[in-house]
Design an enzyme around this catalytic site. Structure first.
Site, PDB file in Angstrom:
ATOM      1  N   HIS A   1       0.877  -1.172   0.000  1.00  0.00           N
ATOM      2  CA  HIS A   1       0.000   0.000   0.000  1.00  0.00           C
ATOM      3  C   HIS A   1       0.917   1.225   0.000  1.00  0.00           C
ATOM      4  O   HIS A   1       2.013   1.182   0.553  1.00  0.00           O
ATOM      5  CB  HIS A   1      -0.821   0.119   1.280  1.00  0.00           C
TER       6      HIS A   1
ATOM      7  N   ASP B   1       2.153   2.063   3.558  1.00  0.00           N
ATOM      8  CA  ASP B   1       3.060   1.114   4.253  1.00  0.00           C
ATOM      9  C   ASP B   1       4.497   1.487   3.988  1.00  0.00           C
ATOM     10  O   ASP B   1       5.373   1.292   4.811  1.00  0.00           O
ATOM     11  CB  ASP B   1       3.013  -0.328   3.695  1.00  0.00           C
TER      12      ASP B   1
HETATM   13  C1  XLS Z   1      -7.261  -6.697   4.558  1.00  0.00           C
HETATM   14  C2  XLS Z   1      -6.931  -6.937   3.160  1.00  0.00           C
HETATM   15  C3  XLS Z   1      -5.838  -6.051   2.637  1.00  0.00           C
HETATM   16  C4  XLS Z   1      -5.770  -6.109   1.146  1.00  0.00           C
HETATM   17  C5  XLS Z   1      -5.006  -5.003   0.542  1.00  0.00           C
HETATM   18  O1  XLS Z   1      -7.940  -7.467   5.213  1.00  0.00           O
HETATM   19  O2  XLS Z   1      -6.602  -8.272   2.997  1.00  0.00           O
HETATM   20  O3  XLS Z   1      -4.633  -6.395   3.228  1.00  0.00           O
HETATM   21  O4  XLS Z   1      -5.254  -7.309   0.692  1.00  0.00           O
HETATM   22  O5  XLS Z   1      -5.507  -3.775   0.897  1.00  0.00           O
END
Ligand code: XLS
Ligand code: NI
Ligand code: NI
Length: 437
Positions: free
Chosen positions: A100, A103
């Site tokens: 993301h 992150d």
């Molecule tokens: C959260 C989601 C997230 C997505 C990406 O539960 O799995 O991590 O994969 O935003």
């Protein structure tokens, strides 16, 4: 400088190996159904879990020991983290990654500052990706962490939240393109609602569709040709997420004319939160032509929340690989370990054990699935179960030669249905175990 000088590249040593830092089943070059294992899986490492999961939970602070962190929110620390990340991916032989925006780089005081921070860190991603050949499987935006998204992003009651989210996704599409990323994932961080009294559901759904169309338009404008994905999740953080499961998502995509641009990114733990299994979700998406990518993890059936554990259950990986093979494997997607080590597994080396276990579980699952397909035994039993459709009235119905009137006449004449054979579920399960062990 290496963060793991004591760990060398993880190698395949075979099933007899007792080395905990070796693969026992994952041999990237082994050919299965005419394709090397690595191309079946396209394993990917999630930056947010591997590098950013602190181990905190609602009851306590972070626990992770990460000696490479300097404890600051500086760009230098963020850049260094990227280098450590690539060392982990390289040593584990993971060929793809996902992240993301927030992150990887600290959020600034303004959008402009956040964009600049992102650029500074993306530079290092580019360097490292070029150096190692490890590629971005998909990028995504964090549209849920900041308080400005308390009511959601694209589905917020606040138009400014929508606009801010659009700005974030615009930037992430540019970044994803710059890194030669293969895709972009929408996950509805808070795209749902808590309370029907204060919610205009139709308006929110329309906005979400408009948002996706804007993303697709912008991708076209900048020449980003990667695949878009929609990741279902039924709850957490909101009570009613609009992207509940594959069926709900595919209906949404078709309703809003998005079906040609977006495929599903299916996550195991989200499937189970929806009361499904991941194999159900994969088979459903595959049967509808929407199987795109997989967030590989698993949940704990006794806990009932998104624990994002590493997948080690070989029954499950076998089913997943069987379905993936059935639909011809990944085209643009891969197996992204959207999984984190437990709060108590705080040592850096646990990141290695976790990924090795997941990769080996899928390798074993693939081999078993391929053996099942090679013998054709189970497929034949399934075919046999549907044999009433292969000739006579069944074949005629499938060929479109009947209607309610003709079927009524057929049944009036025949009187009662011909008996068919038992479902033999127990036999199927016994045969599966023969391949498993
Ligand atoms: C959260 C989601 C997230 C997505 C990406 O539960 O799995 O991590 O994969 O935003
Ligand atoms: Ni996910
Ligand atoms: Ni999840």
């Amino acid at each position: 400088m290496s963060a793991f000088p004591e760990i060398s590249k993880i190698k395949f040593e075979g099933r007899e190996s007792k080395n905990n830092l070796a693969f026992r089943y994952y041999d990237e070059n082994e050919m299965v159904e005419g394709k090397p294992m690595r191309d079946h899986f396209r394993f990917s490492c999630a930056f947010w879990h591997t590098m950013r999961a602190s181990g905190s939970d609602p009851f306590g602070a972070g626990t992770m020991y990460r000696p490479w962190e300097d404890g600051t929110d500086s760009i230098a620390n963020a850049q260094n983290r990227v280098r450590v990340f690539f060392e982990i991916c390289e040593k584990l032989n993971l060929k793809y990654f996902s992240f993301h925006d927030r992150d990887i780089a600290p959020e600034g005081l303004t959008l402009a500052e956040s964009n600049n921070n992102l650029d500074e860190v993306v530079k290092v991603f580019k360097e490292e990706s070029d150096r190692t050949g490890i590629k971005l499987l998909w990028g995504t935006s964090n549209l849920f962490g900041n308080p400005r998204y308390m009511h959601g992003a694209a589905t917020s009651c606040n138009a400014d939240s929508f606009a801010y989210a659009a700005a974030q996704v615009k930037k992430m599409l540019e970044v994803t393109k710059e890194l030669d990323g293969l895709g972009y994932t929408f996950w509805g961080g808070r795209e749902g609602y808590q309370c029907i009294w204060n919610t205009d559901m139709k308006r929110e759904a329309d906005h979400l569709a408009q948002f996706m169309h804007m993303a697709i338009d912008y991708a076209k404008e900048i020449g980003f040709t990667g695949q878009f994905y929609f990741e279902p999740k039924p709850k957490e953080p909101t009570k009613h997420q609009y992207d509940y499961d594959c069926a709900a998502c595919i209906n949404f995509l078709r309703t809003y004319d998005l079906q040609d641009y977006v495929k599903m990114n299916i996550e195991t733990n989200h499937a189970t939160l929806a009361g499904h299994s991941v194999e159900h979700e994969m088979d459903y998406a595959g049967s509808q032509g929407f199987l795109g990518s997989v967030d590989a993890n698993s949940g704990d059936m006794l806990l009932g929340w998104d624990t994002d554990q590493f997948p080690t259950d070989v029954y499950m990986t076998t089913k997943m690989m069987l379905i993936l093979l059935k639909y011809g494997g990944f085209k643009t997607g891969g197996l992204n370990f959207d999984a984190k080590v437990r709060r108590e597994s705080f040592e850096p080396i646990d990141l290695f054990y976790a990924h090795i276990g997941g990769m080996d579980a899928f390798a074993l699952g693939l081999k078993i699935a391929a053996a099942m397909r090679a013998s054709g035994e189970i497929a034949e039993m399934v075919k046999d179960r549907y044999s009433s459709w292969d000739s006579g009235i069944g074949a005629e119905i499938e060929a479109g030669k009947h209607n309610f009137k003709s079927l009524s006449e057929y049944m009036l004449q025949k009187g009662e249905i011909s008996p068919c054979s038992s479902g033999h579920q127990e036999l199927f399960e016994n045969i599966v175990n023969r391949y498993m062990f």
